[in-house]
Design a protein around this motif. Structure first.
Motif, PDB file in Angstrom:
ATOM      1  N   THR A 162     -39.256  35.205   4.033  1.00  0.00           N
ATOM      2  CA  THR A 162     -38.505  35.776   2.923  1.00  0.00           C
ATOM      3  C   THR A 162     -37.929  34.647   2.089  1.00  0.00           C
ATOM      4  OG1 THR A 162     -37.911  37.718   4.240  1.00  0.00           O
ATOM      5  CG2 THR A 162     -36.607  37.293   2.259  1.00  0.00           C
ATOM      6  N   VAL A 163     -38.285  34.611   0.818  1.00  0.00           N
ATOM      7  CA  VAL A 163     -37.785  33.588  -0.100  1.00  0.00           C
ATOM      8  C   VAL A 163     -36.906  34.280  -1.132  1.00  0.00           C
ATOM      9  CG1 VAL A 163     -38.406  31.791  -1.748  1.00  0.00           C
ATOM     10  CG2 VAL A 163     -39.883  32.231   0.221  1.00  0.00           C
ATOM     11  N   GLY A 164     -35.701  33.742  -1.339  1.00  0.00           N
ATOM     12  CA  GLY A 164     -34.779  34.377  -2.271  1.00  0.00           C
ATOM     13  C   GLY A 164     -33.903  33.385  -2.992  1.00  0.00           C
ATOM     14  N   GLY A 165     -33.152  33.888  -3.946  1.00  0.00           N
ATOM     15  CA  GLY A 165     -32.233  33.045  -4.695  1.00  0.00           C
ATOM     16  C   GLY A 165     -31.281  33.886  -5.502  1.00  0.00           C
ATOM     17  N   ASN A 166     -30.176  33.283  -5.962  1.00  0.00           N
ATOM     18  CA  ASN A 166     -29.230  33.988  -6.812  1.00  0.00           C
ATOM     19  C   ASN A 166     -28.613  33.023  -7.812  1.00  0.00           C
ATOM     20  OD1 ASN A 166     -26.446  32.995  -5.734  1.00  0.00           O
ATOM     21  ND2 ASN A 166     -27.554  33.594  -3.877  1.00  0.00           N
ATOM     22  N   LEU A 167     -28.152  33.570  -8.915  1.00  0.00           N
ATOM     23  CA  LEU A 167     -27.544  32.792  -9.988  1.00  0.00           C
ATOM     24  C   LEU A 167     -26.400  33.608 -10.563  1.00  0.00           C
ATOM     25  CD1 LEU A 167     -27.634  30.318 -11.926  1.00  0.00           C
ATOM     26  CD2 LEU A 167     -29.146  31.693 -13.392  1.00  0.00           C
ATOM     27  N   VAL A 168     -25.213  32.953 -10.688  1.00  0.00           N
ATOM     28  CA  VAL A 168     -24.039  33.628 -11.226  1.00  0.00           C
ATOM     29  C   VAL A 168     -23.477  32.785 -12.373  1.00  0.00           C
ATOM     30  CG1 VAL A 168     -21.727  34.492 -10.745  1.00  0.00           C
ATOM     31  CG2 VAL A 168     -23.498  34.666  -8.993  1.00  0.00           C
ATOM     32  N   VAL A 169     -23.209  33.426 -13.506  1.00  0.00           N
ATOM     33  CA  VAL A 169     -22.660  32.738 -14.677  1.00  0.00           C
ATOM     34  C   VAL A 169     -21.404  33.468 -15.122  1.00  0.00           C
ATOM     35  CG1 VAL A 169     -23.059  32.021 -17.047  1.00  0.00           C
ATOM     36  CG2 VAL A 169     -24.936  31.975 -15.402  1.00  0.00           C
ATOM     37  N   ASN A 170     -20.294  32.738 -15.254  1.00  0.00           N
ATOM     38  CA  ASN A 170     -19.042  33.270 -15.786  1.00  0.00           C
ATOM     39  C   ASN A 170     -18.560  32.341 -16.893  1.00  0.00           C
ATOM     40  OD1 ASN A 170     -18.334  35.671 -14.290  1.00  0.00           O
ATOM     41  ND2 ASN A 170     -18.221  34.350 -12.490  1.00  0.00           N
ATOM     42  N   THR A 172     -18.633  29.587 -19.249  1.00  0.00           N
ATOM     43  CA  THR A 172     -19.434  28.367 -19.348  1.00  0.00           C
ATOM     44  C   THR A 172     -19.752  27.771 -17.994  1.00  0.00           C
ATOM     45  OG1 THR A 172     -17.403  27.046 -19.569  1.00  0.00           O
ATOM     46  CG2 THR A 172     -18.477  27.813 -21.611  1.00  0.00           C
ATOM     47  N   ALA A 173     -19.295  28.409 -16.919  1.00  0.00           N
ATOM     48  CA  ALA A 173     -19.526  27.898 -15.559  1.00  0.00           C
ATOM     49  C   ALA A 173     -20.585  28.736 -14.867  1.00  0.00           C
ATOM     50  CB  ALA A 173     -18.231  27.915 -14.761  1.00  0.00           C
ATOM     51  N   GLY A 174     -21.350  28.098 -13.995  1.00  0.00           N
ATOM     52  CA  GLY A 174     -22.391  28.815 -13.267  1.00  0.00           C
ATOM     53  C   GLY A 174     -22.676  28.198 -11.922  1.00  0.00           C
ATOM     54  N   THR A 175     -23.119  28.986 -11.000  1.00  0.00           N
ATOM     55  CA  THR A 175     -23.498  28.526  -9.667  1.00  0.00           C
ATOM     56  C   THR A 175     -24.788  29.225  -9.267  1.00  0.00           C
ATOM     57  OG1 THR A 175     -22.206  30.268  -8.577  1.00  0.00           O
ATOM     58  CG2 THR A 175     -21.103  28.150  -8.969  1.00  0.00           C
ATOM     59  N   GLY A 176     -25.446  28.676  -8.270  1.00  0.00           N
ATOM     60  CA  GLY A 176     -26.682  29.275  -7.799  1.00  0.00           C
ATOM     61  C   GLY A 176     -27.027  28.800  -6.408  1.00  0.00           C
ATOM     62  N   ALA A 177     -27.965  29.451  -5.790  1.00  0.00           N
ATOM     63  CA  ALA A 177     -28.403  29.083  -4.445  1.00  0.00           C
ATOM     64  C   ALA A 177     -29.815  29.597  -4.232  1.00  0.00           C
ATOM     65  CB  ALA A 177     -27.461  29.647  -3.386  1.00  0.00           C
ATOM     66  N   ALA A 178     -30.519  28.949  -3.315  1.00  0.00           N
ATOM     67  CA  ALA A 178     -31.865  29.372  -2.930  1.00  0.00           C
ATOM     68  C   ALA A 178     -31.928  29.407  -1.410  1.00  0.00           C
ATOM     69  CB  ALA A 178     -32.918  28.424  -3.488  1.00  0.00           C
ATOM     70  N   SER A 179     -32.690  30.347  -0.876  1.00  0.00           N
ATOM     71  CA  SER A 179     -32.752  30.489   0.582  1.00  0.00           C
ATOM     72  C   SER A 179     -34.161  30.832   1.028  1.00  0.00           C
ATOM     73  CB  SER A 179     -31.789  31.581   1.059  1.00  0.00           C
ATOM     74  OG  SER A 179     -32.168  32.837   0.538  1.00  0.00           O
ATOM     75  N   VAL A 180     -34.448  30.512   2.275  1.00  0.00           N
ATOM     76  CA  VAL A 180     -35.716  30.875   2.893  1.00  0.00           C
ATOM     77  C   VAL A 180     -35.445  31.288   4.333  1.00  0.00           C
ATOM     78  CG1 VAL A 180     -36.206  28.476   3.545  1.00  0.00           C
ATOM     79  CG2 VAL A 180     -38.083  30.126   3.422  1.00  0.00           C
ATOM     80  N   VAL A 181     -36.088  32.362   4.768  1.00  0.00           N
ATOM     81  CA  VAL A 181     -35.901  32.888   6.123  1.00  0.00           C
ATOM     82  C   VAL A 181     -37.280  33.119   6.743  1.00  0.00           C
ATOM     83  CG1 VAL A 181     -34.954  34.744   7.543  1.00  0.00           C
ATOM     84  CG2 VAL A 181     -33.739  34.017   5.482  1.00  0.00           C
ATOM     85  N   LEU A 182     -37.482  32.601   7.943  1.00  0.00           N
ATOM     86  CA  LEU A 182     -38.704  32.840   8.705  1.00  0.00           C
ATOM     87  C   LEU A 182     -38.358  33.754   9.866  1.00  0.00           C
ATOM     88  CD1 LEU A 182     -41.647  32.390   9.574  1.00  0.00           C
ATOM     89  CD2 LEU A 182     -40.861  30.345  10.822  1.00  0.00           C
ATOM     90  N   ARG A 183     -38.970  34.925   9.880  1.00  0.00           N
ATOM     91  CA  ARG A 183     -38.733  35.878  10.976  1.00  0.00           C
ATOM     92  C   ARG A 183     -39.952  35.932  11.883  1.00  0.00           C
ATOM     93  NH1 ARG A 183     -36.100  41.640  10.019  1.00  0.00           N
ATOM     94  NH2 ARG A 183     -34.331  40.195  10.025  1.00  0.00           N
ATOM     95  N   HIS A 184     -39.693  35.770  13.181  1.00  0.00           N
ATOM     96  CA  HIS A 184     -40.761  35.853  14.181  1.00  0.00           C
ATOM     97  C   HIS A 184     -40.453  37.006  15.129  1.00  0.00           C
ATOM     98  CE1 HIS A 184     -43.893  34.722  16.964  1.00  0.00           C
ATOM     99  NE2 HIS A 184     -43.011  34.687  17.960  1.00  0.00           N
ATOM    100  N   GLN A 185     -41.415  37.914  15.252  1.00  0.00           N
ATOM    101  CA  GLN A 185     -41.249  39.058  16.143  1.00  0.00           C
ATOM    102  C   GLN A 185     -41.593  38.629  17.556  1.00  0.00           C
ATOM    103  OE1 GLN A 185     -40.278  41.908  14.480  1.00  0.00           O
ATOM    104  NE2 GLN A 185     -39.798  42.923  16.416  1.00  0.00           N
ATOM    105  N   LEU A 186     -40.561  38.527  18.418  1.00  0.00           N
ATOM    106  CA  LEU A 186     -40.781  38.080  19.796  1.00  0.00           C
ATOM    107  C   LEU A 186     -41.439  39.171  20.630  1.00  0.00           C
ATOM    108  CD1 LEU A 186     -37.336  36.318  20.354  1.00  0.00           C
ATOM    109  CD2 LEU A 186     -39.530  35.223  19.843  1.00  0.00           C
ATOM    110  N   LEU A 200     -24.689  26.372  -3.647  1.00  0.00           N
ATOM    111  CA  LEU A 200     -23.236  26.401  -3.510  1.00  0.00           C
ATOM    112  C   LEU A 200     -22.811  26.287  -2.051  1.00  0.00           C
ATOM    113  CD1 LEU A 200     -20.463  26.781  -4.855  1.00  0.00           C
ATOM    114  CD2 LEU A 200     -20.764  29.254  -4.579  1.00  0.00           C
ATOM    115  N   ARG A 201     -23.523  26.971  -1.191  1.00  0.00           N
ATOM    116  CA  ARG A 201     -23.218  26.905   0.238  1.00  0.00           C
ATOM    117  C   ARG A 201     -24.490  26.505   0.973  1.00  0.00           C
ATOM    118  NH1 ARG A 201     -20.294  32.140   2.398  1.00  0.00           N
ATOM    119  NH2 ARG A 201     -20.150  30.741   4.190  1.00  0.00           N
TER     120      ARG A 201
END
Length: 540
Positions: A162-170, A172-186, A200-201
């Protein structure tokens, strides 16, 4: 084994081979051989007759393969063809109806997931904040904007990225992040997620999921911040409290430790949820209730209270297509009075909050609620409702045309099946005549009212013919050498070879007139009722 529920198909496979649900393996084999001799395609030279025979031979062969297999037959007895089509299989320990039902539900869920994940699945949301007070003060009307999106990519049966991301603008300021999740079914009851986020985090983490009982699941996670090296531990437990209610507890230990307790309830008419969350620096409680007035419209009430929020929300929505829903909500809270518009379509969401005022003037607060409500009901009454009534009428007409076509095709198929039964049926009839035995002279199957009307008539008029089928040939075929005819209890007669259902959804009757030892008899039987002839009580 007695079935837990009655299959929706009315035990058609038993009717097709003229068997009782209690039939032995030998009786099933004997019935199959009898019909196979009639419908085997190699017996016919005429192309049309061969095609009819091939189609019906396939039906009886499929029925035999299911009923002659102990496991498949047990599933069919309980859940009909739906259970078999779901891929349910019985093992040595799965011999109770409740165990079969639980596995069937699990397989249904997996199949739905498989349909979803055949291709990459994308979900996301766009939030655009508008502010009327800010605009009146001379600034821009748009207060801020946020976007988030994620794409799930199945890379194998056991692994999903799962590849995702977000962007927030208020302003003149803005923040963003990108993430990736690998799920394995045991296994079928457990999985593990490996995740990483930058922005941001920035952090890396791992989370495990396990179903610890048929009604309980647990999750456990560990996350490491790449900015300050802090560690967060999380544990969650979810339990099925009733058929429609789920409860959960979430515990987080770290820089922002907290514990939350919640529940969710959902059925056909309504859904509700509530949560209480207590942390080292904050506390809060929230709840919402959604009531479905129909399959297309719903109302919603929600509220939040705590150290960071205090607001109340009310509104409703409507499904405008198979995949799209619109919603309008009225919100009053510490930030002011606002409207919120939502559009949901196939996993994508557009949210437009509009802050109307930061003042709590009673007249304005009342008007902000009353005006859109009034407009909605006027629009619903004079525009939307007439439009949907017209569309529903069109759909009804299309369904009627489709049903009429299906009934015509089913009637033709039944007549063709009777043509192949006719030679053997006539031989059996002539043999019974020679021995002064059982001969079916007239047999009609169809609408209960029409059958009763036509029972005293020698001919069937056009008004009756469309809802009644002459089944004299297939019933003479089913007469045994001993001069008996038996139809089994609990099996719809429309499934018998040479029959069909001429009036789906309506009560049906079978009328049989017959002769036996020179006497005339007459009897009627319900669609799923047992019938044994000859009997003296049928004489007239």
């Amino acid at each position: 084994m007695a079935p837990e529920t009655e299959p929706e198909d009315g035990r058609e496979l038993y009717a097709l081979l003229h068997l009782s649900p209690e039939s032995s393996d030998e009786e099933i084999r004997r019935a199959y051989r009898q019909y196979a001799q009639i419908y085997h395609p190699d017996k016919y030279q005429d192309p049309q007759m061969k095609d009819v025979a091939t189609e019906n031979f396939q039906r009886i062969r499929d029925a035999y393969e299911i009923l002659s297999d102990e496991n498949k037959r047990q599933i069919y007895d309980i859940y009909g063809m739906e259970g078999l089509n779901s891929g349910l299989e019985l093992g040595p320990k799965l011999n109770k109806p409740e165990e079969i039902k639980r596995q069937l539900e699990e397989l249904r869920r997996r199949k739905e997931e498989e349909k979803i994940f055949v291709h990459a699945r994308s979900t996301g949301s766009v939030v655009t904040n508008f502010s009327v007070p800010q605009y009146l003060d001379g600034d821009g009307v748009m207060k801020g904007m946020g976007m988030s999106s994620e794409v799930q990519l199945p890379i194998s049966k056991l692994n999903t990225v799962t590849v995702g991301g977000n962007l927030v603008v208020n302003g003149t300021a803005g923040t963003g992040a990108a993430s990736v999740v690998l799920r394995h079914q045991l296994s079928s009851v457990s999985s593990i997620d490996l995740m990483a986020t930058v922005g941001l985090r920035s952090l890396i983490g791992v989370q495990t999921f396990r179903q610890i009982s048929p009604n309980s699941t647990a999750t456990s996670g560990l996350a490491l911040s790449l900015r300050d090296g802090s560690i967060n531990l999380s544990n969650g437990w979810t339990r099925q409290l009733s058929e429609n209610t789920v409860g959960n507890i979430q515990l987080v230990l770290g820089t922002e430790s907290n514990i939350s307790v919640g529940w969710q309830k959902k059925d056909e008419k309504c859904s509700a949820a509530g949560e209480v969350k207590v942390g080292t620096n904050s506390f809060g409680a929230s709840a919402h209730y959604t009531h479905h007035f129909s399959s297309k419209s719903h109302g919603r009430v929600a509220g939040r209270v705590g150290s960071m929020a205090l607001d109340f929300e009310i509104g409703g929505g409507r499904r405008i297509s198979e995949f799209s829903t619109v919603r309008m909500l009225y919100n009053i809270g510490i930030q002011g009075v606002s409207w919120k518009f939502e559009l949901n379509r196939a996993g994508q969401k557009l949210v437009i909050p509009v802050l109307l005022s930061t003042d709590f003037n009673a007249l304005f607060v009342t008007g902000a609620f009353a005006i859109p409500s009034t407009l909605y009901f006027l629009l619903q009454t004079y525009v939307v409702k007439p439009y949907y009534l017209k569309r529903e009428k069109q759909k009804t007409l299309e369904k009627m045309d489709s049903l009429s076509t299906q009934l015509t095709e089913a009637r033709q198929a039944a007549k063709k099946a009777q043509r192949l039964l006719e030679p053997v049926s006539n031989r059996k009839k002539n043999k019974q005549l020679e021995n002064d035995g059982l001969v079916i002279t007239k047999a009609l199957y169809g609408d209960r009212k029409k059958i009763k009307e036509s029972s005293e008539l020698s001919d069937i008029d056009d008004n009756v013919a469309s809802q009644v089928l002459d089944v004299t040939i297939p019933l003479n075929f089913l007469v045994t050498e001993a001069g008996q005819l038996k139809l089994h209890e609990g099996i719809k007669k429309s499934g018998i070879m040479g029959f069909y259902d001429p009036c789906p959804g309506d009560p049906k009757l079978l009328l049989v007139e017959y002769t036996y030892h020179g006497q005339q008899y007459k009897v009627m039987a319900d669609d799923c009722g047992a019938l044994l002839i000859p009997q003296d009580i049928h004489q007239f």
